[in-house]
Design a protein around this motif. Structure first.
Motif, PDB file in Angstrom:
ATOM      1  N   ALA A  45       0.835  -1.202   0.000  1.00  0.00           N
ATOM      2  CA  ALA A  45       0.000   0.000   0.000  1.00  0.00           C
ATOM      3  C   ALA A  45       0.873   1.258   0.000  1.00  0.00           C
ATOM      4  CB  ALA A  45      -0.938  -0.007   1.205  1.00  0.00           C
ATOM      5  N   LYS A  46       1.973   1.237   0.762  1.00  0.00           N
ATOM      6  CA  LYS A  46       2.895   2.375   0.768  1.00  0.00           C
ATOM      7  C   LYS A  46       3.545   2.560  -0.598  1.00  0.00           C
ATOM      8  CE  LYS A  46       4.068   2.230   5.666  1.00  0.00           C
ATOM      9  NZ  LYS A  46       5.144   2.036   6.652  1.00  0.00           N
ATOM     10  N   LEU A  47       3.918   1.455  -1.227  1.00  0.00           N
ATOM     11  CA  LEU A  47       4.511   1.547  -2.566  1.00  0.00           C
ATOM     12  C   LEU A  47       3.513   2.095  -3.573  1.00  0.00           C
ATOM     13  CD1 LEU A  47       6.558  -1.777  -2.831  1.00  0.00           C
ATOM     14  CD2 LEU A  47       7.430   0.542  -2.472  1.00  0.00           C
ATOM     15  N   GLU A  48       2.263   1.651  -3.479  1.00  0.00           N
ATOM     16  CA  GLU A  48       1.228   2.154  -4.384  1.00  0.00           C
ATOM     17  C   GLU A  48       0.996   3.647  -4.182  1.00  0.00           C
ATOM     18  OE1 GLU A  48      -2.166  -0.370  -3.764  1.00  0.00           O
ATOM     19  OE2 GLU A  48      -1.140  -2.109  -4.610  1.00  0.00           O
ATOM     20  N   LEU A  49       0.998   4.103  -2.928  1.00  0.00           N
ATOM     21  CA  LEU A  49       0.847   5.523  -2.636  1.00  0.00           C
ATOM     22  C   LEU A  49       2.018   6.302  -3.229  1.00  0.00           C
ATOM     23  CD1 LEU A  49      -0.416   7.976  -1.238  1.00  0.00           C
ATOM     24  CD2 LEU A  49       0.829   7.309   0.837  1.00  0.00           C
ATOM     25  N   ASP A  51       3.909   5.469  -5.727  1.00  0.00           N
ATOM     26  CA  ASP A  51       3.788   5.437  -7.189  1.00  0.00           C
ATOM     27  C   ASP A  51       2.753   6.451  -7.661  1.00  0.00           C
ATOM     28  OD1 ASP A  51       4.374   4.235  -9.823  1.00  0.00           O
ATOM     29  OD2 ASP A  51       2.288   3.536  -9.691  1.00  0.00           O
ATOM     30  N   ARG A  52       1.614   6.520  -6.966  1.00  0.00           N
ATOM     31  CA  ARG A  52       0.574   7.475  -7.338  1.00  0.00           C
ATOM     32  C   ARG A  52       1.079   8.910  -7.174  1.00  0.00           C
ATOM     33  NH1 ARG A  52      -3.364   7.232  -3.469  1.00  0.00           N
ATOM     34  NH2 ARG A  52      -2.968   9.338  -2.789  1.00  0.00           N
ATOM     35  N   GLN A  53       1.780   9.185  -6.063  1.00  0.00           N
ATOM     36  CA  GLN A  53       2.320  10.521  -5.846  1.00  0.00           C
ATOM     37  C   GLN A  53       3.337  10.885  -6.918  1.00  0.00           C
ATOM     38  OE1 GLN A  53       3.662  10.021  -1.813  1.00  0.00           O
ATOM     39  NE2 GLN A  53       1.853  11.047  -0.979  1.00  0.00           N
ATOM     40  N   VAL A  59       6.032  14.890  -5.754  1.00  0.00           N
ATOM     41  CA  VAL A  59       7.282  14.496  -5.113  1.00  0.00           C
ATOM     42  C   VAL A  59       8.324  15.583  -5.320  1.00  0.00           C
ATOM     43  CG1 VAL A  59       6.867  12.022  -5.351  1.00  0.00           C
ATOM     44  CG2 VAL A  59       8.067  13.235  -7.149  1.00  0.00           C
ATOM     45  N   LYS A  60       9.287  15.616  -4.444  1.00  0.00           N
ATOM     46  CA  LYS A  60      10.402  16.543  -4.566  1.00  0.00           C
ATOM     47  C   LYS A  60      11.557  15.785  -5.201  1.00  0.00           C
ATOM     48  CE  LYS A  60      13.147  20.048  -3.575  1.00  0.00           C
ATOM     49  NZ  LYS A  60      13.419  20.911  -4.674  1.00  0.00           N
ATOM     50  N   THR A  61      12.124  16.328  -6.232  1.00  0.00           N
ATOM     51  CA  THR A  61      13.269  15.682  -6.869  1.00  0.00           C
ATOM     52  C   THR A  61      14.518  16.531  -6.614  1.00  0.00           C
ATOM     53  OG1 THR A  61      12.825  16.823  -8.962  1.00  0.00           O
ATOM     54  CG2 THR A  61      11.869  14.625  -8.687  1.00  0.00           C
TER      55      THR A  61
END
Length: 77
Positions: A45-49, A51-53, A59-61
């Motif tokens: 679920a954390k990985l899916e979140l 990925d969605r973000q 996200v900050k790059t």
């Protein structure tokens, strides 16, 4: 709290074999398997979140130089 799970005879035999191979009681083996599955689901679920973000640009790059500057500015002892 108790949880009841109905398994086919073949599935019961398989789980018993795996518990025996791991030198664990059936109860401990089942508990460990359930907790592992629950933790894996939470991690997915954390990985899916994330990925969605990422897809939504939330996200900050950092460039390699920005990342190095950030790391070097930290007071780590």
């Amino acid at each position: 709290m108790s949880i009841a799970v109905d398994l086919s005879p073949a599935d019961v035999a398989f789980v018993e074999e795996q518990a025996s191979a791991a030198n664990l009681s059936l109860e401990v083996f089942a508990y460990d398997a359930i907790m592992k599955a629950a933790n894996n689901a939470a991690y997915l679920a954390k990985l899916e979140l994330a990925d969605r973000q990422l897809r939504e640009g939330k996200v900050k790059t950092f460039t390699a130089e920005e990342w190095e500057k950030f790391v070097n500015e930290q007071d780590i002892y």
